[in-house]
Design a protein around this motif. Structure first.
Motif, mmCIF file in Angstrom:
data_model
loop_
_atom_site.group_PDB
_atom_site.id
_atom_site.type_symbol
_atom_site.label_atom_id
_atom_site.label_comp_id
_atom_site.label_asym_id
_atom_site.label_seq_id
_atom_site.Cartn_x
_atom_site.Cartn_y
_atom_site.Cartn_z
ATOM 1 N N HIS A 23 8.502 -0.345 -4.148
ATOM 2 C CA HIS A 23 9.165 0.154 -5.359
ATOM 3 C C HIS A 23 9.503 -1.002 -6.291
ATOM 4 C CE1 HIS A 23 10.688 4.144 -3.369
ATOM 5 N NE2 HIS A 23 9.382 4.146 -3.612
ATOM 6 N N GLY A 24 9.837 -2.158 -5.715
ATOM 7 C CA GLY A 24 10.211 -3.315 -6.516
ATOM 8 C C GLY A 24 9.053 -4.170 -6.990
ATOM 9 N N THR A 25 7.847 -3.885 -6.516
ATOM 10 C CA THR A 25 6.685 -4.672 -6.950
ATOM 11 C C THR A 25 5.669 -3.862 -7.746
ATOM 12 O OG1 THR A 25 5.655 -4.340 -4.775
ATOM 13 C CG2 THR A 25 6.860 -6.408 -5.116
ATOM 14 N N VAL A 26 5.399 -2.633 -7.315
ATOM 15 C CA VAL A 26 4.431 -1.805 -8.047
ATOM 16 C C VAL A 26 5.083 -0.595 -8.709
ATOM 17 C CG1 VAL A 26 2.490 -2.526 -6.599
ATOM 18 C CG2 VAL A 26 3.736 -0.430 -6.012
ATOM 19 N N GLY A 27 6.326 -0.293 -8.294
ATOM 20 C CA GLY A 27 7.052 0.834 -8.870
ATOM 21 C C GLY A 27 6.937 2.088 -8.036
ATOM 22 N N PRO A 28 7.899 2.976 -8.178
ATOM 23 C CA PRO A 28 7.892 4.215 -7.403
ATOM 24 C C PRO A 28 6.653 5.083 -7.617
ATOM 25 C CG PRO A 28 10.054 3.855 -8.355
ATOM 26 C CD PRO A 28 9.138 2.816 -8.943
ATOM 27 N N ALA A 29 6.161 5.162 -8.852
ATOM 28 C CA ALA A 29 5.012 6.039 -9.127
ATOM 29 C C ALA A 29 3.743 5.573 -8.414
ATOM 30 C CB ALA A 29 4.768 6.139 -10.628
ATOM 31 N N ALA A 30 3.596 4.282 -8.221
ATOM 32 C CA ALA A 30 2.391 3.739 -7.592
ATOM 33 C C ALA A 30 2.558 3.520 -6.086
ATOM 34 C CB ALA A 30 2.005 2.417 -8.260
ATOM 35 N N THR A 31 3.717 3.868 -5.542
ATOM 36 C CA THR A 31 3.974 3.695 -4.114
ATOM 37 C C THR A 31 3.564 4.956 -3.369
ATOM 38 O OG1 THR A 31 5.798 2.164 -4.514
ATOM 39 C CG2 THR A 31 5.760 3.260 -2.384
ATOM 40 N N SER A 32 2.616 4.811 -2.478
ATOM 41 C CA SER A 32 2.162 5.956 -1.685
ATOM 42 C C SER A 32 2.705 5.859 -0.261
ATOM 43 C CB SER A 32 0.633 5.990 -1.630
ATOM 44 O OG SER A 32 0.156 4.868 -0.901
ATOM 45 N N ILE A 33 2.708 6.985 0.431
ATOM 46 C CA ILE A 33 3.122 7.003 1.838
ATOM 47 C C ILE A 33 2.164 6.127 2.645
ATOM 48 C CG2 ILE A 33 3.408 8.446 3.897
ATOM 49 C CD1 ILE A 33 5.645 8.754 1.793
ATOM 50 N N ALA A 34 0.892 6.159 2.317
ATOM 51 C CA ALA A 34 -0.090 5.328 3.034
ATOM 52 C C ALA A 34 0.227 3.842 2.862
ATOM 53 C CB ALA A 34 -1.499 5.631 2.536
ATOM 54 N N ALA A 35 0.608 3.433 1.647
ATOM 55 C CA ALA A 35 0.938 2.026 1.408
ATOM 56 C C ALA A 35 2.220 1.636 2.145
ATOM 57 C CB ALA A 35 1.089 1.766 -0.088
ATOM 58 N N ILE A 36 3.193 2.527 2.167
ATOM 59 C CA ILE A 36 4.432 2.255 2.902
ATOM 60 C C ILE A 36 4.122 2.108 4.387
ATOM 61 C CG2 ILE A 36 6.640 3.247 3.632
ATOM 62 C CD1 ILE A 36 6.787 4.545 0.803
ATOM 63 N N ALA A 37 3.332 3.041 4.916
ATOM 64 C CA ALA A 37 2.973 2.985 6.336
ATOM 65 C C ALA A 37 2.241 1.695 6.669
ATOM 66 C CB ALA A 37 2.113 4.200 6.703
ATOM 67 N N GLU A 38 1.289 1.325 5.835
ATOM 68 C CA GLU A 38 0.531 0.094 6.089
ATOM 69 C C GLU A 38 1.457 -1.126 6.085
ATOM 70 O OE1 GLU A 38 -2.902 -2.623 3.976
ATOM 71 O OE2 GLU A 38 -2.921 -0.447 3.630
ATOM 72 N N ARG A 39 2.304 -1.221 5.095
ATOM 73 C CA ARG A 39 3.214 -2.371 4.993
ATOM 74 C C ARG A 39 4.201 -2.402 6.168
ATOM 75 N NH1 ARG A 39 4.194 -6.520 1.965
ATOM 76 N NH2 ARG A 39 6.301 -7.350 1.949
ATOM 77 N N ALA A 40 4.639 -1.235 6.620
ATOM 78 C CA ALA A 40 5.603 -1.159 7.731
ATOM 79 C C ALA A 40 4.928 -1.297 9.094
ATOM 80 C CB ALA A 40 6.374 0.155 7.660
ATOM 81 N N GLY A 41 3.603 -1.202 9.116
ATOM 82 C CA GLY A 41 2.877 -1.303 10.384
ATOM 83 C C GLY A 41 3.013 -0.058 11.244
ATOM 84 N N VAL A 42 3.064 1.093 10.576
ATOM 85 C CA VAL A 42 3.166 2.369 11.281
ATOM 86 C C VAL A 42 2.141 3.328 10.690
ATOM 87 C CG1 VAL A 42 5.630 2.036 11.776
ATOM 88 C CG2 VAL A 42 4.950 3.296 9.714
ATOM 89 N N THR A 43 2.062 4.509 11.279
ATOM 90 C CA THR A 43 1.164 5.531 10.739
ATOM 91 C C THR A 43 1.891 6.355 9.680
ATOM 92 O OG1 THR A 43 1.816 7.227 12.336
ATOM 93 C CG2 THR A 43 0.012 5.725 12.989
ATOM 94 N N ARG A 44 1.122 7.078 8.883
ATOM 95 C CA ARG A 44 1.724 7.974 7.891
ATOM 96 C C ARG A 44 2.586 9.024 8.590
ATOM 97 N NH1 ARG A 44 -2.485 10.806 4.878
ATOM 98 N NH2 ARG A 44 -0.808 11.489 3.549
ATOM 99 N N LEU A 45 2.122 9.502 9.746
ATOM 100 C CA LEU A 45 2.874 10.499 10.503
ATOM 101 C C LEU A 45 4.250 9.952 10.899
ATOM 102 C CD1 LEU A 45 3.009 13.274 11.809
ATOM 103 C CD2 LEU A 45 1.863 12.321 13.811
#
Length: 190
Positions: A23-45
């Motif tokens: 959210h602080g680098t690309v913004g909320p609109a460009a933040t996807s669940i897939a990107a969050i999961a990848e960055r956190a090292g977890v699955t989308r599920l």
């Protein structure tokens, strides 16, 4: 059982940290669940298990980000009876907050439509409360003067105003507070 609970908490925090970062680098609109999961090292599920909807994720992200910085204190401003001093104190507090979180606030403001309605509405209610505290100390003569004062106080308290004056025009926070305090206090065209 305790270790499992710790792991769940750690996973949740990694997801929140990933969301805050994105959210602080690309913004909320460009933040996807897939990107969050990848960055956190977890699955989308896993993200969905912890945060079943966007509102829950945004609420956790906002709470985490806000907990890391001193928030503006309109309750403290309200204790100041002198209108100009209250205004100056409140704007100083707001502008300090804006400066400390300028990048995130700019992206959140830009992407306001991508933020879930309950989070957006709570933010807007907080902004209205700040303006009410700033403007209410003035003894305005009549409806027109009260309306003008609140409009100017809202403008002075707005993040885009701070950004224009300080980032765009190069004013210091002190200079911007002085300019906005004079504008709101003196009411042009009186």
């Amino acid at each position: 059982m305790t270790r499992r609970a710790e792991q769940i908490g750690e996973t949740r925090q990694r997801i929140v940290d990933a969301a805050v970062h994105l959210h602080g680098t690309v913004g909320p609109a460009a933040t996807s669940i897939a990107a969050i999961a990848e960055r956190a090292g977890v699955t989308r599920l896993t993200v969905y298990r912890h945060f079943p909807d966007d509102t829950a994720l945004f609420a956790a992200c906002s709470q985490d980000w806000l907990a890391r910085r001193p928030l503006p204190r309109p309750d403290q401003w309200a204790l100041i009876p002198a209108p100009t001093e209250r205004l100056r104190t409140g704007l100083t507090d707001l502008y300090r907050f804006y400066r400390s979180g300028a990048r995130m606030l700019a992206l959140v403001h830009r992407d306001l439509d991508a933020i879930p309605a309950p989070i957006r509405e709570a933010r807007q209610a907080g902004e209205r409360q700040q303006v009410e505290v700033l403007a209410s100390a003035f003894a305005d003569r009549g409806r027109r003067e009260r309306r003008l004062r609140r409009a100017l106080a809202a403008h002075a308290a707005a993040f885009p105003t701070w950004r224009s004056l300080c980032e765009g025009q190069g004013l210091t926070d002190v200079e911007a507070v002085a300019a906005m305090t004079a504008l709101v206090s003196e009411l042009p065209g009186r």
